[in-house]
Design a protein around this motif. Structure first.
Motif, PDB file in Angstrom:
ATOM      1  N   ARG A  87      12.520  48.099 -10.892  1.00  0.00           N
ATOM      2  CA  ARG A  87      11.894  47.572 -12.106  1.00  0.00           C
ATOM      3  C   ARG A  87      12.890  46.760 -12.941  1.00  0.00           C
ATOM      4  N   THR A  88      13.521  45.813 -12.243  1.00  0.00           N
ATOM      5  CA  THR A  88      14.488  44.929 -12.888  1.00  0.00           C
ATOM      6  C   THR A  88      14.122  43.477 -12.625  1.00  0.00           C
ATOM      7  N   VAL A  89      14.689  42.591 -13.437  1.00  0.00           N
ATOM      8  CA  VAL A  89      14.556  41.150 -13.228  1.00  0.00           C
ATOM      9  C   VAL A  89      15.945  40.532 -13.232  1.00  0.00           C
ATOM     10  N   LEU A  90      16.057  39.391 -12.556  1.00  0.00           N
ATOM     11  CA  LEU A  90      17.333  38.698 -12.449  1.00  0.00           C
ATOM     12  C   LEU A  90      17.231  37.380 -13.205  1.00  0.00           C
ATOM     13  N   LEU A  91      18.023  37.252 -14.266  1.00  0.00           N
ATOM     14  CA  LEU A  91      18.015  36.059 -15.111  1.00  0.00           C
ATOM     15  C   LEU A  91      19.375  35.378 -15.068  1.00  0.00           C
ATOM     16  N   THR A  92      19.480  34.264 -15.754  1.00  0.00           N
ATOM     17  CA  THR A  92      20.748  33.547 -15.870  1.00  0.00           C
ATOM     18  C   THR A  92      21.076  33.344 -17.339  1.00  0.00           C
ATOM     19  N   ARG A  93      22.354  33.171 -17.621  1.00  0.00           N
ATOM     20  CA  ARG A  93      22.776  32.812 -18.973  1.00  0.00           C
ATOM     21  C   ARG A  93      23.648  31.570 -18.862  1.00  0.00           C
ATOM     22  N   GLN A  94      23.271  30.527 -19.601  1.00  0.00           N
ATOM     23  CA  GLN A  94      24.062  29.297 -19.590  1.00  0.00           C
ATOM     24  C   GLN A  94      23.923  28.564 -20.921  1.00  0.00           C
ATOM     25  N   PHE A  95      24.871  27.649 -21.155  1.00  0.00           N
ATOM     26  CA  PHE A  95      24.904  26.912 -22.417  1.00  0.00           C
ATOM     27  C   PHE A  95      23.892  25.783 -22.396  1.00  0.00           C
ATOM     28  N   ARG A  96      23.094  25.700 -23.471  1.00  0.00           N
ATOM     29  CA  ARG A  96      22.109  24.639 -23.634  1.00  0.00           C
ATOM     30  C   ARG A  96      22.393  23.914 -24.943  1.00  0.00           C
ATOM     31  N   LEU A  97      22.932  22.704 -24.832  1.00  0.00           N
ATOM     32  CA  LEU A  97      23.310  21.938 -26.023  1.00  0.00           C
ATOM     33  C   LEU A  97      22.139  21.682 -26.966  1.00  0.00           C
ATOM     34  N   PRO A  98      20.950  21.245 -26.485  1.00  0.00           N
ATOM     35  CA  PRO A  98      19.861  20.991 -27.432  1.00  0.00           C
ATOM     36  C   PRO A  98      19.501  22.213 -28.272  1.00  0.00           C
ATOM     37  N   ALA A  99      19.502  23.398 -27.656  1.00  0.00           N
ATOM     38  CA  ALA A  99      19.206  24.611 -28.424  1.00  0.00           C
ATOM     39  C   ALA A  99      20.301  24.876 -29.450  1.00  0.00           C
ATOM     40  N   ALA A 162       7.312  33.235  -8.583  1.00  0.00           N
ATOM     41  CA  ALA A 162       7.928  34.556  -8.658  1.00  0.00           C
ATOM     42  C   ALA A 162       8.206  35.044  -7.240  1.00  0.00           C
ATOM     43  N   ALA A 163       9.225  35.882  -7.103  1.00  0.00           N
ATOM     44  CA  ALA A 163       9.557  36.429  -5.790  1.00  0.00           C
ATOM     45  C   ALA A 163      10.400  37.684  -5.974  1.00  0.00           C
ATOM     46  N   PRO A 164      10.243  38.650  -5.086  1.00  0.00           N
ATOM     47  CA  PRO A 164      11.087  39.848  -5.153  1.00  0.00           C
ATOM     48  C   PRO A 164      12.491  39.550  -4.630  1.00  0.00           C
ATOM     49  N   TYR A 165      13.450  40.303  -5.112  1.00  0.00           N
ATOM     50  CA  TYR A 165      14.806  40.238  -4.588  1.00  0.00           C
ATOM     51  C   TYR A 165      15.266  41.664  -4.312  1.00  0.00           C
ATOM     52  N   ASP A 166      16.266  41.785  -3.469  1.00  0.00           N
ATOM     53  CA  ASP A 166      16.793  43.100  -3.111  1.00  0.00           C
ATOM     54  C   ASP A 166      17.925  43.448  -4.063  1.00  0.00           C
ATOM     55  N   GLY A 167      17.607  44.257  -5.060  1.00  0.00           N
ATOM     56  CA  GLY A 167      18.615  44.613  -6.049  1.00  0.00           C
ATOM     57  C   GLY A 167      19.679  45.546  -5.537  1.00  0.00           C
ATOM     58  N   SER A 168      19.441  46.176  -4.395  1.00  0.00           N
ATOM     59  CA  SER A 168      20.458  47.084  -3.848  1.00  0.00           C
ATOM     60  C   SER A 168      21.555  46.339  -3.096  1.00  0.00           C
ATOM     61  N   PRO A 190      16.751  45.626 -16.898  1.00  0.00           N
ATOM     62  CA  PRO A 190      15.485  46.350 -16.741  1.00  0.00           C
ATOM     63  C   PRO A 190      14.361  45.506 -17.331  1.00  0.00           C
ATOM     64  N   PHE A 191      13.208  45.530 -16.691  1.00  0.00           N
ATOM     65  CA  PHE A 191      12.106  44.704 -17.141  1.00  0.00           C
ATOM     66  C   PHE A 191      11.712  45.011 -18.584  1.00  0.00           C
ATOM     67  N   THR A 192      11.695  46.281 -18.948  1.00  0.00           N
ATOM     68  CA  THR A 192      11.316  46.646 -20.316  1.00  0.00           C
ATOM     69  C   THR A 192      12.312  46.092 -21.330  1.00  0.00           C
ATOM     70  N   GLU A 193      13.567  46.031 -20.957  1.00  0.00           N
ATOM     71  CA  GLU A 193      14.573  45.471 -21.864  1.00  0.00           C
ATOM     72  C   GLU A 193      14.370  43.969 -22.033  1.00  0.00           C
ATOM     73  N   ALA A 194      14.035  43.291 -20.936  1.00  0.00           N
ATOM     74  CA  ALA A 194      13.772  41.857 -21.020  1.00  0.00           C
ATOM     75  C   ALA A 194      12.596  41.578 -21.948  1.00  0.00           C
ATOM     76  N   LEU A 195      11.528  42.372 -21.840  1.00  0.00           N
ATOM     77  CA  LEU A 195      10.393  42.203 -22.740  1.00  0.00           C
ATOM     78  C   LEU A 195      10.795  42.432 -24.196  1.00  0.00           C
ATOM     79  N   ALA A 196      11.623  43.436 -24.427  1.00  0.00           N
ATOM     80  CA  ALA A 196      12.064  43.726 -25.794  1.00  0.00           C
ATOM     81  C   ALA A 196      12.871  42.563 -26.364  1.00  0.00           C
ATOM     82  N   LEU A 197      13.628  41.877 -25.513  1.00  0.00           N
ATOM     83  CA  LEU A 197      14.430  40.740 -25.975  1.00  0.00           C
ATOM     84  C   LEU A 197      13.554  39.576 -26.428  1.00  0.00           C
ATOM     85  N   ILE A 198      12.350  39.468 -25.879  1.00  0.00           N
ATOM     86  CA  ILE A 198      11.421  38.449 -26.372  1.00  0.00           C
ATOM     87  C   ILE A 198      11.072  38.745 -27.826  1.00  0.00           C
ATOM     88  N   ARG A 199      10.811  40.004 -28.109  1.00  0.00           N
ATOM     89  CA  ARG A 199      10.387  40.394 -29.462  1.00  0.00           C
ATOM     90  C   ARG A 199      11.506  40.188 -30.479  1.00  0.00           C
TER      91      ARG A 199
END
Length: 226
Positions: A87-99, A162-168, A190-199
Motif C-alpha cells: 500500500r505504497t506509491v512511488l513519487l519523485t521530487r524535483q525542482f520546478r522553477l515556475p512553481a 498507472a502500474a504496479p511496481y515491486d516494492g520489495s 504509504p498511500f495514506t500519507e500521500a493523500l494526507a499531503l494533498i490536504r
C-alpha cells in the motif's frame, strides 16, 4: 559563415530544426463559431509561443475579434506507480522553477513520473519516463484518462497511466537524465500519507493529485478493493 536570414521557426529552422510553425491552427474547421484570421509565432526555442487572432460568434449571435496566446510544449504522459500489497506509491521530487517563481517555498515538488511524448506512443513514453525518473521498469500499464491541464493557455494534453511496481525489490534513490539537467529524488510513501499531503499542501502538483484521488476512488486503493 553568414547567418541565414529569415524568421526562425517560420522561414528558417529554429533551434530544433522546425519551420512553418506559424501554419499550425490556421486550417481549423471543427467549430463554425470560430474563424481563424492569423497565427503569429512570438517565440520558439524548445517550446512554441503563438498568438492567434480569430473571430468568435457568441451565444447571442454577435461576432467579436479575439486574440489569444498559446504555449505549445507538446503532449505528455504521467504514471502512478503503486505497490498494492505494501500500500505504497512511488513519487519523485524535483525542482520546478515556475512553481518557485509563483510562491512555492522551495520549488521542490512531489510528483508522479512524467514527461513529453517526443513522438512516441503515450504508453511507450510513460514506460520510458518510469525508468528514467524512478529506475523502475514497468510492462503492463493501465490507461486512466486524458486531460488538458491548462486549456486557457497551454495546448498540452496529458495521458494518465498507472502500474504496479515491486516494492520489495531494490530501487534507486535518485534518477533523471543528467544531460537534460534532471536531478530527481525517488520517494516512496504509504498511500495514506500521500493523500494526507494533498490536504496539507505537501503535494501541490495537479497530475499527482488527480492520480492519487483516482487511486482512492476507482483504482487500487478504492474502498471496494480493501
Amino acid at each position: 559563415m553568414t547567418a541565414p536570414t529569415g524568421r526562425p521557426g517560420i522561414d528558417v529552422p529554429d533551434p530544433r530544426g522546425r519551420t512553418g510553425l506559424d501554419r499550425q491552427g490556421r486550417d481549423l474547421a471543427g467549430n463554425a463559431r470560430v474563424r481563424v484570421v492569423d497565427v503569429e509565432v512570438l517565440a520558439c526555442d524548445w517550446s512554441v509561443l503563438r498568438r492567434t487572432t480569430f473571430d468568435y460568434r457568441h451565444g447571442d449571435g454577435h461576432w467579436s475579434r479575439e486574440r489569444r496566446e498559446t504555449y505549445d510544449r507538446g503532449d505528455g504522459a504521467t504514471i502512478l506507480l503503486y505497490d498494492p500489497d505494501r500500500r505504497t506509491v512511488l513519487l519523485t521530487r524535483q525542482f520546478r522553477l515556475p512553481a518557485y517563481v509563483n510562491g512555492h517555498p522551495d520549488g521542490m515538488l512531489l510528483e508522479t513520473a512524467a514527461g513529453l511524448l517526443d513522438g512516441d506512443d503515450p504508453r511507450e513514453a510513460v514506460r520510458r519516463e518510469a525508468v528514467e525518473e524512478t529506475g523502475r521498469t514497468v510492462h503492463e500499464v493501465e490507461h486512466v484518462l486524458d486531460a488538458f491541464m491548462s486549456p486557457g493557455s497551454v495546448t498540452e494534453r496529458l495521458s494518465f497511466f498507472a502500474a504496479p511496481y515491486d516494492g520489495s525489490a531494490p530501487g534507486a534513490e535518485s534518477a533523471g537524465v543528467a544531460a537534460e539537467g534532471e536531478d530527481i529524488t525517488v520517494v516512496e510513501l504509504p498511500f495514506t500519507e500521500a493523500l494526507a499531503l494533498i490536504r496539507t499542501g505537501g503535494i501541490a502538483d495537479a497530475k499527482t493529485i488527480m492520480l492519487l484521488q483516482w487511486a482512492a476512488l476507482d483504482g487500487p486503493f478504492a474502498l471496494s478493493s480493501r
